[in-house]
Design a protein around this motif. Structure first.
Motif, short mmCIF file in Angstrom:
data_model
loop_
_atom_site.label_atom_id
_atom_site.label_comp_id
_atom_site.label_asym_id
_atom_site.label_seq_id
_atom_site.Cartn_x
_atom_site.Cartn_y
_atom_site.Cartn_z
N THR A 1 0.87 -1.18 0.00
CA THR A 1 0.00 0.00 0.00
C THR A 1 0.90 1.23 0.00
N PRO A 2 0.40 2.39 -0.38
CA PRO A 2 -0.93 2.63 -0.95
C PRO A 2 -1.04 1.99 -2.34
N LEU A 3 -2.29 1.65 -2.68
CA LEU A 3 -2.51 0.94 -3.93
C LEU A 3 -3.86 1.37 -4.51
N TYR A 4 -3.85 1.75 -5.77
CA TYR A 4 -5.11 2.00 -6.48
C TYR A 4 -5.56 0.66 -7.06
N TYR B 1 -4.96 1.73 1.84
CA TYR B 1 -3.91 2.37 2.63
C TYR B 1 -3.68 1.56 3.91
N THR B 2 -2.49 1.69 4.47
CA THR B 2 -2.22 1.08 5.77
C THR B 2 -2.23 2.18 6.83
N ILE C 1 4.17 8.04 -6.23
CA ILE C 1 2.79 7.86 -6.68
C ILE C 1 2.49 6.37 -6.65
N PRO C 2 1.40 5.98 -5.99
CA PRO C 2 1.14 4.54 -5.85
C PRO C 2 0.90 3.86 -7.20
#
Ligand code: LLP
Length: 451
Positions: A41-44, A318-319, A417-418
């Motif tokens: 994470t973060p991950l889209y 997100y974590t 940027i994820p």
């Protein structure tokens, strides 16, 4: 059932998000906890089926209700990467681009140039040259000097460029001021009311290397009132009738822009796929009625939905990190993302829904603000989220982040940027790979004298 952090019925309508037997949130059949484990994470995360359904419903509505005399253009500013153009191509729709960068991305994905429309209130000379070199289908002219530039470049290439003129019909839509575009004070388009649109029509018609097909208008974004769209169409048609009468120019194309609203949070309407088809049907029947009344031929219709195609198809994972309670004021739950991957709260105070994705069925017991990790007080995903008591290491999913999140992301504070993954039948693959620290310094140069 215990009160969870969001309205399950709403989510289930979408057939995109579910809570599985482990109490984890799922998107497109993929367990968010597993996604976070696999990709970090973060991950889209994007649900491919949702995107395809939305593209298909617009495409098929034009086919079925308007004899196929139109084209849906996915407004790629909402989410631009090679894979989305590949999907649009497979779904047999067109795309709209607003920069040389979007054009380049579409072309590098193999998207056919003739189905690309270019927008922008200040297209750069280089962007116009790139568009003409690629032989894109349509350019929407938004200034007189731009018409001159296109004319010059088209003449130099011995070609005639198909164009529309962006008009401002003066419709006020109920949306955030920054995403309203057709009010009297707008940097976009030529006003119908003050005669600029008429003058521009005559001007473009006088250019031998521009072929004027008609008009474009976009009244704003995140709009729910059908009436605003209908009114804009009526104003367009009235203007088209005027131009036929005054200048003998009968438009053969009309581009209605985008703007259909999506669900972000409680209070937003939740429109199902059929509901979006209804919006479009309302516009198409307004066109048919208006053309009959004015004695105009039916124009080829373009529609430019962006947000409604990808917005609800995407979530961000997100974590949870630091948690800080300020007694009597608020509790901040900080995540490993923030305004660098989603600047919409900072820009528009946008509302979102958050879900504790690893304990999604638990009762919501706390009202918290979700803070990003940037050095900026306004770096929030939002305030007043109902969540179960969050702990460091928990997984938060922010819903409806598919539009205008990745596309508006930055490297602020030199955060990365994820990456983005696309889920289909429960399996996820990268569509945007992770950035690395090396990417951050790739274009940096230390002049010799500083060494
Ligand atoms: N066509 C034109 C000419 C546009 O300017 C836009 C959006 C669209 C189509 C697509 O509109 P949609 O269907 O996505 O609403 N960054 C803002 C949104 C800006 C929209 C700009 N133009 C946000 O995050 O809400």
């Amino acid at each position: 059932m215990a009160k969870t952090c969001y309205n399950l019925d709403m989510i289930h309508t979408r057939d995109t998000l579910k809570i599985n037997a482990k109490g984890h949130l799922e998107i497109g059949g993929a367990d968010c906890v597993e996604l976070a484990g696999q990709f970090g994470t973060p991950l889209y995360v994007f649900d491919e089926a949702y995107i395809r359904n939305m593209m298909a419903i617009y495409r098929d509505t034009i086919r079925n209700e308007y004899g196929g005399n139109g084209l849906v253009l996915y407004a790629s500013k909402a989410f631009s990467c090679e894979a989305i153009y590949a999907i649009a191509r497979q779904e047999a729709i067109g795309v709209d681009v607003v920069s040389g960068g979007e054009l380049y991305t579409a072309l590098s994905a193999g998207f056919p140039a003739e189905y690309i429309t270019m927008h922008g209130n200040n297209k750069l000379p280089g962007e116009i040259r790139e568009a003409l070199d690629a032989k894109i289908g349509m350019i929407v002219v938004d200034s007189r000097s731009e018409a001159d530039l296109i004319e010059e470049e088209a003449a130099a290439r011995g070609m005639v460029q198909d164009v529309l003129i962006r008009i401002n019909p003066g419709v006020e839509a109920h949306t955030h001021a920054y995403v309203q575009t057709a009010t009297p004070d707008s940097k976009f388009g030529f006003s119908v009311a003050n005669g600029a649109a008429e003058e521009m029509t005559a001007y473009v018609l006088s250019k031998p290397h521009l072929k004027l097909h008609g008009y474009h208008c976009h009244i704003g974004s995140q709009i729910f009132e059908k009436q605003s769209f209908v009114l804009a169409v009526q104003k367009n048609l009235a203007f088209m009738a005027q131009m036929k009468e005054k200048l003998g120019f009968e438009a053969d194309a009309l581009n209605l822009g985008g703007g259909f609203g999506i669900w972000y949070a409680e209070g937003d309407a939740m429109i199902d796929v059929e509901g979006y088809a209804d919006y479009l049907r309302a516009l198409l029947s307004t066109i048919k009625e208006g053309c009959r009344a004015y004695g105009l031929r039916l124009p080829f219709v373009y529609l430019e939905p962006g947000r409604s195609i990808v917005g609800e198809a995407g979530i961000t994972l997100y974590t949870v990190g630091a948690i800080k309670e300020i007694p009597g004021i608020r509790k901040y739950v900080a995540i490993d993302g923030g305004m660098f991957d989603n600047p919409r709260y900072a820009l528009y105070q946008s509302k979102y829904t958050a879900v504790l994705a690893n304990r999604a069925a638990e009762e919501a017991t706390e009202l918290v603000s979700i803070a990003g990790k940037c050095c900026e007080s306004g770096d929030l995903i939002g305030v007043d989220f109902n969540l179960p008591k969050a702990r460091r290491g928990d997984l938060i999913a922010v819903l409806s982040t598919g539009a205008y999140n990745y596309s508006m992301a930055s490297n602020y504070n030199r955060n990365l940027i994820p990456p983005a993954v696309l889920v289909r039948d429960g399996k996820a693959e990268y569509i945007v790979r992770p950035q690395s620290y090396a990417d951050l310094v790739r274009n940096d140069v230390i002049p010799q004298r500083l060494k």
